[in-house]
Design a protein around this motif. Structure first.
Motif, PDB file in Angstrom:
ATOM      1  N   ARG A 217       0.245 -10.997   2.515  1.00  0.00           N
ATOM      2  CA  ARG A 217       1.231 -10.439   1.589  1.00  0.00           C
ATOM      3  C   ARG A 217       2.632 -10.841   2.003  1.00  0.00           C
ATOM      4  NH1 ARG A 217      -1.257  -5.049   1.796  1.00  0.00           N
ATOM      5  NH2 ARG A 217       0.514  -4.248   2.949  1.00  0.00           N
TER       6      ARG A 217
ATOM      7  N   VAL B  54      -0.101  -5.527  -2.893  1.00  0.00           N
ATOM      8  CA  VAL B  54      -0.743  -4.313  -2.376  1.00  0.00           C
ATOM      9  C   VAL B  54      -1.855  -3.906  -3.331  1.00  0.00           C
ATOM     10  CG1 VAL B  54      -0.430  -1.843  -1.934  1.00  0.00           C
ATOM     11  CG2 VAL B  54       1.308  -3.478  -1.166  1.00  0.00           C
ATOM     12  N   TYR B  55      -1.519  -3.918  -4.638  1.00  0.00           N
ATOM     13  CA  TYR B  55      -2.506  -3.485  -5.628  1.00  0.00           C
ATOM     14  C   TYR B  55      -3.574  -4.544  -5.854  1.00  0.00           C
ATOM     15  CZ  TYR B  55       0.813   0.244  -6.192  1.00  0.00           C
ATOM     16  OH  TYR B  55       1.639   1.292  -5.944  1.00  0.00           O
TER      17      TYR B  55
ATOM     18  N   ARG C  45       9.043 -11.238  -7.256  1.00  0.00           N
ATOM     19  CA  ARG C  45       7.943 -10.283  -7.359  1.00  0.00           C
ATOM     20  C   ARG C  45       6.998 -10.651  -8.504  1.00  0.00           C
ATOM     21  NH1 ARG C  45       9.772  -4.398  -8.782  1.00  0.00           N
ATOM     22  NH2 ARG C  45      10.062  -5.435 -10.786  1.00  0.00           N
TER      23      ARG C  45
ATOM     24  N   LEU D 289       4.827  -5.755  -3.266  1.00  0.00           N
ATOM     25  CA  LEU D 289       4.197  -4.628  -3.977  1.00  0.00           C
ATOM     26  C   LEU D 289       2.988  -5.011  -4.861  1.00  0.00           C
ATOM     27  CD1 LEU D 289       4.822  -1.670  -3.758  1.00  0.00           C
ATOM     28  CD2 LEU D 289       6.337  -1.867  -5.727  1.00  0.00           C
ATOM     29  N   PRO D 290       3.102  -6.023  -5.739  1.00  0.00           N
ATOM     30  CA  PRO D 290       1.923  -6.329  -6.576  1.00  0.00           C
ATOM     31  C   PRO D 290       0.720  -6.758  -5.740  1.00  0.00           C
ATOM     32  CG  PRO D 290       3.879  -7.491  -7.353  1.00  0.00           C
ATOM     33  CD  PRO D 290       4.237  -6.901  -6.033  1.00  0.00           C
TER      34      PRO D 290
ATOM     35  N   ARG E 252      -2.206  -7.576   4.686  1.00  0.00           N
ATOM     36  CA  ARG E 252      -0.778  -7.380   4.917  1.00  0.00           C
ATOM     37  C   ARG E 252      -0.079  -8.663   5.365  1.00  0.00           C
ATOM     38  NH1 ARG E 252       3.174  -3.819   5.308  1.00  0.00           N
ATOM     39  NH2 ARG E 252       4.696  -4.056   6.977  1.00  0.00           N
TER      40      ARG E 252
ATOM     41  N   GLU F 222       9.544  -6.145   0.797  1.00  0.00           N
ATOM     42  CA  GLU F 222       8.505  -5.146   0.480  1.00  0.00           C
ATOM     43  C   GLU F 222       8.351  -4.973  -1.030  1.00  0.00           C
ATOM     44  OE1 GLU F 222       8.207  -1.928   4.003  1.00  0.00           O
ATOM     45  OE2 GLU F 222      10.225  -2.192   3.183  1.00  0.00           O
TER      46      GLU F 222
ATOM     47  N   ARG G  60      -4.942  -5.841  -3.317  1.00  0.00           N
ATOM     48  CA  ARG G  60      -5.687  -5.676  -2.067  1.00  0.00           C
ATOM     49  C   ARG G  60      -5.627  -6.930  -1.198  1.00  0.00           C
ATOM     50  NH1 ARG G  60      -9.439  -1.447  -1.984  1.00  0.00           N
ATOM     51  NH2 ARG G  60      -9.256  -0.116  -3.824  1.00  0.00           N
TER      52      ARG G  60
ATOM     53  N   ARG H 117      -2.793  -6.715 -15.728  1.00  0.00           N
ATOM     54  CA  ARG H 117      -1.340  -6.757 -15.477  1.00  0.00           C
ATOM     55  C   ARG H 117      -1.066  -7.300 -14.085  1.00  0.00           C
ATOM     56  NH1 ARG H 117      -1.289  -1.516 -18.044  1.00  0.00           N
ATOM     57  NH2 ARG H 117      -1.261  -0.452 -16.045  1.00  0.00           N
ATOM     58  N   ASN H 118      -1.883  -6.834 -13.136  1.00  0.00           N
ATOM     59  CA  ASN H 118      -1.683  -7.237 -11.746  1.00  0.00           C
ATOM     60  C   ASN H 118      -1.906  -8.740 -11.550  1.00  0.00           C
ATOM     61  OD1 ASN H 118      -3.300  -7.258  -8.738  1.00  0.00           O
ATOM     62  ND2 ASN H 118      -1.287  -6.324  -8.867  1.00  0.00           N
TER      63      ASN H 118
ATOM     64  N   ALA I  59      -4.783  -2.401 -16.005  1.00  0.00           N
ATOM     65  CA  ALA I  59      -3.969  -2.448 -14.793  1.00  0.00           C
ATOM     66  C   ALA I  59      -4.308  -3.697 -13.993  1.00  0.00           C
ATOM     67  CB  ALA I  59      -4.201  -1.200 -13.958  1.00  0.00           C
ATOM     68  N   GLN I  60      -5.589  -4.000 -13.925  1.00  0.00           N
ATOM     69  CA  GLN I  60      -6.016  -5.173 -13.169  1.00  0.00           C
ATOM     70  C   GLN I  60      -5.492  -6.466 -13.806  1.00  0.00           C
ATOM     71  OE1 GLN I  60     -10.168  -5.072 -12.385  1.00  0.00           O
ATOM     72  NE2 GLN I  60     -10.063  -6.778 -10.933  1.00  0.00           N
TER      73      GLN I  60
ATOM     74  N   GLU J 142      -8.014   1.669 -19.160  1.00  0.00           N
ATOM     75  CA  GLU J 142      -6.706   1.627 -18.523  1.00  0.00           C
ATOM     76  C   GLU J 142      -6.765   0.938 -17.163  1.00  0.00           C
ATOM     77  OE1 GLU J 142      -3.107   4.445 -17.292  1.00  0.00           O
ATOM     78  OE2 GLU J 142      -4.626   5.468 -18.493  1.00  0.00           O
ATOM     79  N   SER J 143      -7.859   1.165 -16.447  1.00  0.00           N
ATOM     80  CA  SER J 143      -8.023   0.516 -15.147  1.00  0.00           C
ATOM     81  C   SER J 143      -8.106  -0.994 -15.286  1.00  0.00           C
ATOM     82  CB  SER J 143      -9.299   1.012 -14.477  1.00  0.00           C
ATOM     83  OG  SER J 143      -9.058   2.211 -13.835  1.00  0.00           O
TER      84      SER J 143
END
Lengths: 400, 235
Positions: free
Chosen positions: B123, B114-115, B159, B111-112, B120, B107, B117, B86-87, B83-84, B79-80
């Motif tokens: 981003r 942020v995940y 996004r 959001l994507p 800021r 913001e 990494r 998908r990101n 997630a990566q 699942e991890s």
């Protein structure tokens, strides 16, 4: 990442201010009562111990229990106790009430009565003033060893007696009658504070006078003060040996020895016990607070199902979601804990002000309470956070 | 060996349990998308198109078959790891926008990242440039509730683009919009396609699917090309 999660949690808590506050309230009440109980309890215990040890924690009371075996100690016998190894001195404690008559020339006094019935007269020795009533002379001098030796007709007034008899006038040199025996006032004591303040309300006379002229009988009870660097048990053993030598009897033990250290230990044990119980009750309050957090977090997680689904779709790994909600619970509980600590300290400060002991607290108590609230957050936050982390993103997205 | 398609599904089967009974949603689905294609998957509701989208979007995994995305096998991973992927590789555009209403447009776009990494400052810059691309740089500080439906979907598209994913995966992107706004959104998709973006769009609307350069049909869990579908209709 961690900072971002902190920001997310903070924003979420801020959005529902009322709910956040009410949930926090459980923790605030729990932690503040724990802090208050512990610091108040510690403060009071310290105050009691301080006063007890101010009187000398290292003292043993010797009392004759069976007067048919022995009616009292003679001066020679008292001297034997005084000479025991490790003994700093002894302090006889004779207390009886007598009628006091002030001398008739007392005209400047604001009080008009000149006779006081049933005033406490204490027979003491010179040691009393260096051990029990240290640094407490207001006027004049204390009772000296010569006063004891020669049974002089002198007395020292306790603070309250002096106030009652003379207002604020220095009476040193005046004569008073104790049970029709003339005594010269040689000193006045300051107000004693502590556990044994019986001296305040007494007239102190040489114990030899009490025995010889005031009919108080023999010395049946006295305190032995032990040197600070002497082992208490060794001293008690030596005192015990001397007592049994002086009071050999076939009727069993005729005397009692009371170690004040034991009394102090008992006080500590009892206060610890009571405190433990109170802290236990407070811990239950904290537990309820923790359940409140869990409840709110479960509500939050189900309210924010769609958000969780979206975050997962955008690439948040399960542990990141877990951390986000766990942080929220921990923040809630930790902030509640910190507020609780402050509030609890405020309460115990107020208590110390009202009861009248020195306010103090241990840093370790505060750290422990804060740490405890942190763990409450973790323990009660983990279940809702796991629920969020395990959520299926497809179903979660569909919930919107 | 020739270049592998960007996205390749082969012999995908997916079965759900409806209570005690198994229900096969996807039957031996094989499908591939080349880089830069604009493909529409057209089908009525209940045809299995959402399930297919979930598998393409790595929100779900197939029971059998192989799914390769940008030269990587993505069936049967944790699942991890999903997630990566998908990101990094998928840019979702949902029918109902799926924006967080309590934070600003920029913001939401951040959001994507942020995940991912991403720092800021970077981003923010990347999100702002994506908002500019969809024509909303002056609405960056507004929350979604202060935006119109069309603007919200543009934020969602920004996004989806911000991580520079392999594919833009749109699920009924005009479903919650009026016709005119819907057309504007579809024109935005067309211009993104012209820039070389790979787009996979799921819809039940023939009109919307006509914006795509290739249409595949899904009926009862079976996938048909345009030609196969026409032949089937004639039969």
């Amino acid at each position: 990442m961690f900072l971002n999660l902190l920001r997310i949690s903070f924003t979420s808590l801020r959005t529902n201010k009322m709910r956040t506050f009410l949930t926090m309230l459980g923790i605030i009440i729990g932690i503040s009562s724990i802090i208050a109980f512990i610091t108040i309890g510690e403060g009071v215990t310290y105050a009691v111990i301080d006063q007890l040890s101010g009187l000398g924690g290292n003292r043993v009371n010797v009392s004759i229990q069976n007067t048919t075996v022995k009616s009292g100690f003679t001066d020679e016998e008292l001297a034997m106790f005084e000479e025991l190894k490790g003994v700093k001195g002894i302090s006889p404690t004779m207390r009886e009430n007598r009628t006091i008559t002030l001398s008739p020339q007392l005209t400047n006094s604001v009080y008009h009565e000149t006779t006081y019935a049933n005033r406490r007269v204490m027979g003491v020795n010179n040691f009393y003033f260096s051990a029990d009533a240290k640094n407490s002379l207001k006027y004049g001098r204390v009772i000296t060893i010569d006063d004891i030796k020669f049974s002089t007709n002198v007395c020292v007034l306790g603070y309250q007696c002096w106030e009652t008899f003379y207002g604020n006038y220095n009476p040193v040199g005046e004569t008073i009658k104790i049970a029709n025996v003339d005594f010269t006032i040689v000193g006045v004591m300051n107000k004693l504070v502590g556990i044994d303040v019986s001296g305040n309300n007494s007239i102190l006379v040489p114990y030899t006078m009490a025995v010889n002229s005031l009919g108080m009988g023999h010395v049946r009870s006295f305190d032995v003060v032990v040197d600070d660097d002497t082992d208490m048990q060794d001293a008690v053993d030596r005192i015990d040996t001397l007592c049994s030598a002086l009071m050999s009897s076939d009727q069993g033990r005729a005397y009692s020895l009371t170690n004040r250290q034991e009394v102090m230990d008992m006080v500590v044990t009892i206060t610890d016990l009571v405190l433990g119980m109170l802290a236990g009750i407070a811990a239950i309050a904290l537990l309820v607070g923790g359940i409140g957090i869990m409840n709110m977090m479960l509500v939050t997680v189900s309210e924010r199902t769609a958000e969780i689904g979206l975050r997962k779709a955008l690439g948040a790994k399960p542990y990141v979601i877990l951390l986000q909600f766990l942080l929220e619970a921990v923040m809630l509980s930790l902030v509640g804990g910190i507020l609780g600590v402050l509030f609890g300290l405020g309460l115990s400060g107020l208590a110390s002000f009202l009861i009248g002991y020195a306010f103090s607290f241990k840093l370790s108590t505060i750290l422990a309470a804060t740490g405890f609230s942190f763990f409450v957050g973790v323990i009660f936050g983990i279940l809702p956070a796991r629920k969020a982390a395990k959520m299926n993103p497809i179903e979660a997205l569909r919930s919107n | 060996m020739g270049k592998e398609p960007l996205l390749m599904l082969s012999h995908i089967n997916k079965t759900y349990m409806l209570g005690e009974l198994p229900f096969q949603v996807l039957h031996d689905v094989s499908f591939s998308v080349e880089e830069g294609e604009f493909v529409s998957i057209l089908g009525p509701s209940g045809s299995g198109k959402s399930t297919l989208m979930n598998i393409i979007g790595c929100l779900d995994t197939a029971n059998s078959g192989v799914y390769r995305l940008r030269d990587k096998e993505v069936s049967d991973i944790s699942e991890s790891q999903l997630a990566q992927i998908r990101n990094r590789e998928i840019g979702f555009v949902f029918q109902n926008f799926q924006l967080l209403t309590k934070i600003s447009a920029v913001e939401n776009v951040m959001l994507p990242l942020v995940y991912a990494r991403c720092p800021r400052k970077e981003r923010y810059e990347r999100a702002m440039s994506m908002l500019a691309k969809v024509g909303l740089e002056n609405k960056a500080q507004n929350t979604p509730l202060q935006l119109s439906g069309g603007q919200m979907q543009r934020v969602a598209i920004a996004r989806a683009l911000v991580t520079q994913p392999a594919i833009l995966l749109a699920d009924e992107p005009t479903g919650a919009l009026d016709q005119k706004t819907g057309e504007q959104i579809m024109e935005l998709f067309s211009s993104l396609h012209d820039e070389g973006k790979t787009i996979v769009m799921i819809t039940h609307s023939h009109k919307i699917s006509s914006y795509a350069k290739r249409v595949v049909h899904i009926v009862d869990g079976h996938l048909y090309s345009e030609e196969e579908y026409k032949a089937m209709l004639q039969e």
